[in-house]
Enzyme design. Structure first.
Site, PDB file in Angstrom:
ATOM      1  N   ALA A  78       0.861  -1.174   0.000  1.00 33.02           N
ATOM      2  CA  ALA A  78       0.000   0.000   0.000  1.00 33.02           C
ATOM      3  C   ALA A  78       0.903   1.230   0.000  1.00 33.02           C
ATOM      4  O   ALA A  78       2.064   1.155   0.420  1.00 33.02           O
ATOM      5  CB  ALA A  78      -0.875  -0.014   1.243  1.00 33.02           C
ATOM      6  N   GLY A 122       0.751  -5.045   0.965  1.00 34.25           N
ATOM      7  CA  GLY A 122      -0.477  -5.101   0.166  1.00 34.25           C
ATOM      8  C   GLY A 122      -0.266  -5.729  -1.203  1.00 34.25           C
ATOM      9  O   GLY A 122      -1.208  -6.258  -1.801  1.00 34.25           O
ATOM     10  N   GLU A 125      -0.550  -9.328  -0.595  1.00 34.08           N
ATOM     11  CA  GLU A 125      -1.970  -9.588  -0.327  1.00 34.08           C
ATOM     12  C   GLU A 125      -2.801  -9.537  -1.615  1.00 34.08           C
ATOM     13  O   GLU A 125      -3.719 -10.328  -1.803  1.00 34.08           O
ATOM     14  CB  GLU A 125      -2.489  -8.576   0.697  1.00 34.08           C
ATOM     15  CG  GLU A 125      -1.853  -8.789   2.064  1.00 34.08           C
ATOM     16  CD  GLU A 125      -2.153  -7.677   3.049  1.00 34.08           C
ATOM     17  OE1 GLU A 125      -2.004  -6.498   2.675  1.00 34.08           O
ATOM     18  OE2 GLU A 125      -2.545  -7.980   4.187  1.00 34.08           O
ATOM     19  N   GLU A 145       4.885  -5.111   7.081  1.00 35.72           N
ATOM     20  CA  GLU A 145       4.140  -4.049   7.761  1.00 35.72           C
ATOM     21  C   GLU A 145       4.599  -3.796   9.188  1.00 35.72           C
ATOM     22  O   GLU A 145       4.533  -2.682   9.699  1.00 35.72           O
ATOM     23  CB  GLU A 145       2.629  -4.381   7.777  1.00 35.72           C
ATOM     24  CG  GLU A 145       1.944  -4.327   6.422  1.00 35.72           C
ATOM     25  CD  GLU A 145       1.964  -5.644   5.666  1.00 35.72           C
ATOM     26  OE1 GLU A 145       2.804  -6.516   5.979  1.00 35.72           O
ATOM     27  OE2 GLU A 145       1.130  -5.801   4.749  1.00 35.72           O
TER      28      GLU A 145
HETATM   29  N1  CO8 Z   1       4.611   3.208  -0.673  1.00 36.44           N
HETATM   30  C1  CO8 Z   1       5.005   4.370  -1.223  1.00 36.44           C
HETATM   31  N2  CO8 Z   1       6.112   4.511  -1.962  1.00 36.44           N
HETATM   32  C2  CO8 Z   1       6.869   3.421  -2.152  1.00 36.44           C
HETATM   33  C3  CO8 Z   1       6.527   2.176  -1.611  1.00 36.44           C
HETATM   34  C4  CO8 Z   1       5.323   2.086  -0.836  1.00 36.44           C
HETATM   35  N3  CO8 Z   1       4.881   0.926  -0.301  1.00 36.44           N
HETATM   36  N4  CO8 Z   1       7.477   1.272  -1.956  1.00 36.44           N
HETATM   37  C5  CO8 Z   1       8.365   1.936  -2.698  1.00 36.44           C
HETATM   38  N5  CO8 Z   1       8.012   3.230  -2.829  1.00 36.44           N
HETATM   39  C6  CO8 Z   1       8.715   4.287  -3.546  1.00 36.44           C
HETATM   40  C7  CO8 Z   1       9.935   4.775  -2.776  1.00 36.44           C
HETATM   41  O1  CO8 Z   1       9.555   5.703  -1.775  1.00 36.44           O
HETATM   42  C8  CO8 Z   1      10.751   5.374  -3.893  1.00 36.44           C
HETATM   43  O2  CO8 Z   1      10.221   6.630  -4.200  1.00 36.44           O
HETATM   44  P1  CO8 Z   1      11.220   7.924  -4.371  1.00 36.44           P
HETATM   45  O3  CO8 Z   1      12.053   7.572  -5.592  1.00 36.44           O
HETATM   46  O4  CO8 Z   1      10.281   9.051  -4.602  1.00 36.44           O
HETATM   47  O5  CO8 Z   1      12.031   7.998  -3.129  1.00 36.44           O
HETATM   48  C9  CO8 Z   1      10.469   4.461  -5.073  1.00 36.44           C
HETATM   49  O6  CO8 Z   1       9.248   3.766  -4.755  1.00 36.44           O
HETATM   50  C10 CO8 Z   1      11.551   3.420  -5.279  1.00 36.44           C
HETATM   51  O7  CO8 Z   1      11.736   2.730  -4.071  1.00 36.44           O
HETATM   52  P2  CO8 Z   1      13.179   2.547  -3.373  1.00 36.44           P
HETATM   53  O8  CO8 Z   1      14.092   3.687  -3.734  1.00 36.44           O
HETATM   54  O9  CO8 Z   1      12.953   2.297  -1.923  1.00 36.44           O
HETATM   55  O10 CO8 Z   1      13.678   1.218  -4.133  1.00 36.44           O
HETATM   56  P3  CO8 Z   1      14.656   0.116  -3.581  1.00 36.44           P
HETATM   57  O11 CO8 Z   1      14.959  -0.765  -4.748  1.00 36.44           O
HETATM   58  O12 CO8 Z   1      15.817   0.729  -2.855  1.00 36.44           O
HETATM   59  O13 CO8 Z   1      13.819  -0.705  -2.494  1.00 36.44           O
HETATM   60  C11 CO8 Z   1      11.859  -1.861  -1.649  1.00 36.44           C
HETATM   61  C12 CO8 Z   1      12.700  -1.448  -2.896  1.00 36.44           C
HETATM   62  C13 CO8 Z   1      12.666  -2.820  -0.788  1.00 36.44           C
HETATM   63  C14 CO8 Z   1      10.592  -2.510  -2.151  1.00 36.44           C
HETATM   64  C15 CO8 Z   1      11.535  -0.587  -0.819  1.00 36.44           C
HETATM   65  O14 CO8 Z   1      10.988   0.398  -1.677  1.00 36.44           O
HETATM   66  C16 CO8 Z   1      10.559  -0.804   0.289  1.00 36.44           C
HETATM   67  O15 CO8 Z   1      10.907  -1.328   1.334  1.00 36.44           O
HETATM   68  N6  CO8 Z   1       9.272  -0.396   0.082  1.00 36.44           N
HETATM   69  C17 CO8 Z   1       8.242  -0.500   1.099  1.00 36.44           C
HETATM   70  C18 CO8 Z   1       7.756  -1.915   1.248  1.00 36.44           C
HETATM   71  C19 CO8 Z   1       6.715  -2.001   2.338  1.00 36.44           C
HETATM   72  O16 CO8 Z   1       6.954  -1.724   3.490  1.00 36.44           O
HETATM   73  N7  CO8 Z   1       5.477  -2.404   1.960  1.00 36.44           N
HETATM   74  C20 CO8 Z   1       4.375  -2.514   2.873  1.00 36.44           C
HETATM   75  C21 CO8 Z   1       3.571  -1.249   2.872  1.00 36.44           C
HETATM   76  S1  CO8 Z   1       2.287  -1.241   4.108  1.00 36.44           S
HETATM   77  C22 CO8 Z   1       1.072  -2.187   3.406  1.00 36.44           C
HETATM   78  O17 CO8 Z   1       1.175  -2.655   2.317  1.00 36.44           O
HETATM   79  C23 CO8 Z   1      -0.169  -2.370   4.229  1.00 36.44           C
HETATM   80  C24 CO8 Z   1      -1.125  -3.292   3.490  1.00 36.44           C
HETATM   81  C25 CO8 Z   1      -2.538  -2.871   3.738  1.00 36.44           C
HETATM   82  C26 CO8 Z   1      -3.481  -3.458   2.685  1.00 36.44           C
HETATM   83  C27 CO8 Z   1      -3.292  -2.889   1.273  1.00 36.44           C
HETATM   84  C28 CO8 Z   1      -4.409  -3.189   0.353  1.00 36.44           C
HETATM   85  C29 CO8 Z   1      -4.125  -4.281  -0.617  1.00 36.44           C
END
Ligand code: CO8
Length: 272
Positions: A78, A122, A125, A145
């Site tokens: 998400a 998400g 999921e 999460e």
């Molecule tokens: N939300 C918002 N932005 C994101 C997300 C995210 N989940 N994941 C990545 N991005 C963005 C980054 O902020 C970045 O943006 P910017 O260039 O503007 O800084 C861009 O995508 C590229 O990401 P990274 O630079 O971080 O890329 P890396 O290759 O270094 O890392 C990762 C990739 C490991 C995937 C890393 O981006 C990461 O850890 N992302 C977050 C993963 C996460 O925690 N996901 C869980 C989110 S909470 C959730 O999903 C709750 C579920 C609720 C139900 C949802 C309904 C289905």
């Protein structure tokens, strides 16, 4: 117009910003297309996914759907930036995430998730809401999460536990850092097949085409019956299955399918 792969862009569905849609025969392919945010699931993206899925579910020319992302990410969860400042009362009153995630569960037609790259939070999921998951060799499945001070909110604690068992699901969800690679996901039964990344969507389309070539009524009934295995006791599930099995004898496709077998020819299903 069809490109070299036979994919046809759907002109009527061209108004989406964050997804791409194509059709190939009776298969629709929906591609999440928010590359700068690794397909993070923001409201607009979810609105578009739900809208297009509802359209395809009601389109009798479509028999199965493939949902995919990019080679880098199916979906990285998400959208954290969008939800970080939301509050409990507002989320509770608006049933935050509830309406986003209900459409896929309501789908009558089969959906295959073709997962390349990250399927986190998400994103994992979302894949698990689909009926079949195929993975590219570099896919990563995880529920991180807990690292954000929250928990899975769209089925992770339930569907992942059903798929991989309690111990692995607990390890993944409680640490937020134990992820499954594609082969591990296959070993645990979360995904049914692993392909080279560049072949993944093609393979998913092949399977979807095979499903879409069967009688649509029996496909829908079979999906409904399998899903009841998660909801009902064994005796109730068997009862439900038998009633649907008997009901297939009211369809033209059952008559055609069995006649074709007896006459040693291919069936010509009419989806009725
Ligand atoms: N939300 C918002 N932005 C994101 C997300 C995210 N989940 N994941 C990545 N991005 C963005 C980054 O902020 C970045 O943006 P910017 O260039 O503007 O800084 C861009 O995508 C590229 O990401 P990274 O630079 O971080 O890329 P890396 O290759 O270094 O890392 C990762 C990739 C490991 C995937 C890393 O981006 C990461 O850890 N992302 C977050 C993963 C996460 O925690 N996901 C869980 C989110 S909470 C959730 O999903 C709750 C579920 C609720 C139900 C949802 C309904 C289905």
């Amino acid at each position: 117009m069809a490109d070299d792969s036979g994919l046809v862009s759907s002109e009527t569905l061209s108004s989406y910003n964050m997804i791409k849609t194509e059709t190939q025969g009776r298969v629709a392919v929906v591609t999440l297309n928010r590359p700068k945010a690794l397909n993070a699931l923001c409201s607009e993206l979810f609105y578009e996914i739900n809208d297009v899925l509802a359209r395809f579910d009601n389109d009798s020319s479509i028999g199965a759907i493939v949902l995919t992302g990019s080679e880098r990410a199916f979906a990285a969860g998400a959208d954290i930036k969008e939800m970080k400042d939301t509050e409990f009362i507002g989320n509770y009153k608006s049933n935050f995430l509830g309406h986003w995630t209900e459409q896929i569960s309501k789908m009558r037609k089969p959906i295959i998730a073709a997962v390349n790259g990250y399927a986190l939070g998400g994103g994992c999921e979302l894949a698990m809401m689909c009926d079949i998951i195929y993975a590219g060799e570099k896919a990563v499945f995880g529920q991180p999460e807990i690292n954000l001070g929250t928990i899975p909110g769209a089925g992770g604690t339930q569907r992942l536990t059903h798929a991989v068992g309690k111990s692995k699901a607990m390890e993944m969800i409680l640490t937020g850092s134990v992820n499954l690679d594609a082969q591990e996901a296959k070993t645990y039964g979360l995904v049914s097949a692993v392909f080279p990344p560049e072949k993944l969507v093609e393979e998913a389309i092949k399977t979807a085409s095979k499903i879409a070539s069967k009688g649509a009524v029996s496909v829908q009934m079979a999906k409904e019956a399998v899903n009841q295995a998660y909801e009902l006791s064994l005796s109730s599930g068997l009862h439900f299955e038998r009633r649907l099995f008997q009901a297939t004898f009211a369809t033209k496709d059952q008559k055609e399918g069995m006649a074709a077998f007896a006459e040693k020819r291919k069936p010509n299903f009419v989806h009725e």
